[in-house]
Enzyme design. Structure first.
Site, PDB file in Angstrom:
ATOM      1  N   CYS A   1       0.848  -1.187   0.000  1.00 24.30           N
ATOM      2  CA  CYS A   1       0.000   0.000   0.000  1.00 24.30           C
ATOM      3  C   CYS A   1       0.885   1.239   0.000  1.00 24.30           C
ATOM      4  O   CYS A   1       1.754   1.398   0.869  1.00 24.30           O
ATOM      5  CB  CYS A   1      -0.906  -0.009   1.230  1.00 24.30           C
ATOM      6  SG  CYS A   1      -1.765   1.560   1.494  1.00 24.30           S
TER       7      CYS A   1
ATOM      8  N   HIS B   1      -8.243   8.239   2.940  1.00 28.14           N
ATOM      9  CA  HIS B   1      -7.586   9.544   3.062  1.00 28.14           C
ATOM     10  C   HIS B   1      -8.594  10.653   2.818  1.00 28.14           C
ATOM     11  O   HIS B   1      -9.550  10.485   2.054  1.00 28.14           O
ATOM     12  CB  HIS B   1      -6.406   9.668   2.096  1.00 28.14           C
ATOM     13  CG  HIS B   1      -6.734   9.376   0.666  1.00 28.14           C
ATOM     14  ND1 HIS B   1      -6.860   8.091   0.182  1.00 28.14           N
ATOM     15  CD2 HIS B   1      -6.976  10.191  -0.387  1.00 28.14           C
ATOM     16  CE1 HIS B   1      -7.159   8.127  -1.099  1.00 28.14           C
ATOM     17  NE2 HIS B   1      -7.245   9.405  -1.480  1.00 28.14           N
TER      18      HIS B   1
END
Ligand code: AMP
Ligand code: ZN
Length: 113
Positions: free
Chosen positions: A4, A99
């Protein structure tokens, strides 16, 4: 998570322009800014998207939202700012680590809602 991008940024394996960090949150400047201030606020825990927030990990998302006013103040965003989350491919999410885009530093234009 091993593969990631944002987990690697949080771990310091990939460089970033960090603006804020606490025990639950990491924030850094977007590499392709859409406004004078464009910061990504991410939980340190790997959560793939807003669709994966549950009762057991919601503290990580909440921590992002308590960090955002601190970051905005440090960035001098006294006139306001926008917080955006793209959830899923159809919404334009390209990095599958939750995010929040913190965008400001100018008068922001068209909005969807
Ligand atoms: P999203 O499209 O909502 O998933 O947002 C992903 C964001 O990550 C985009 O605005 C990209 O410009 C940003 N981005 C991708 N790679 C990096 C990186 N290495 N450092 C900082 N921001 C990045
Ligand atoms: Zn991750």
């Amino acid at each position: 998570m091993t593969d990631c991008l944002f987990c690697k940024i949080i771990a310091g394996e990939i460089p970033s322009a960090k603006v804020y960090e606490d025990d639950k949150v990491f924030a850094f400047r977007d590499i392709n800014p859409q406004a004078p201030t464009h910061i990504l606020v991410v939980p340190k825990n790997h959560i793939a998207s807003a669709n994966d927030i549950t009762e057991s990990n919601a503290d990580a998302a909440a921590a992002c939202f308590t960090a955002i006013p601190k970051i905005a103040a440090a960035e001098g965003l006294t006139e306001g700012y926008r917080v955006i989350n793209n959830c899923g491919a159809a919404a334009g999410q390209t990095v599958m680590h939750l995010h929040f885009h913190l965008i400001g530093g100018c008068t922001l234009g068209e909005k969807i809602v």
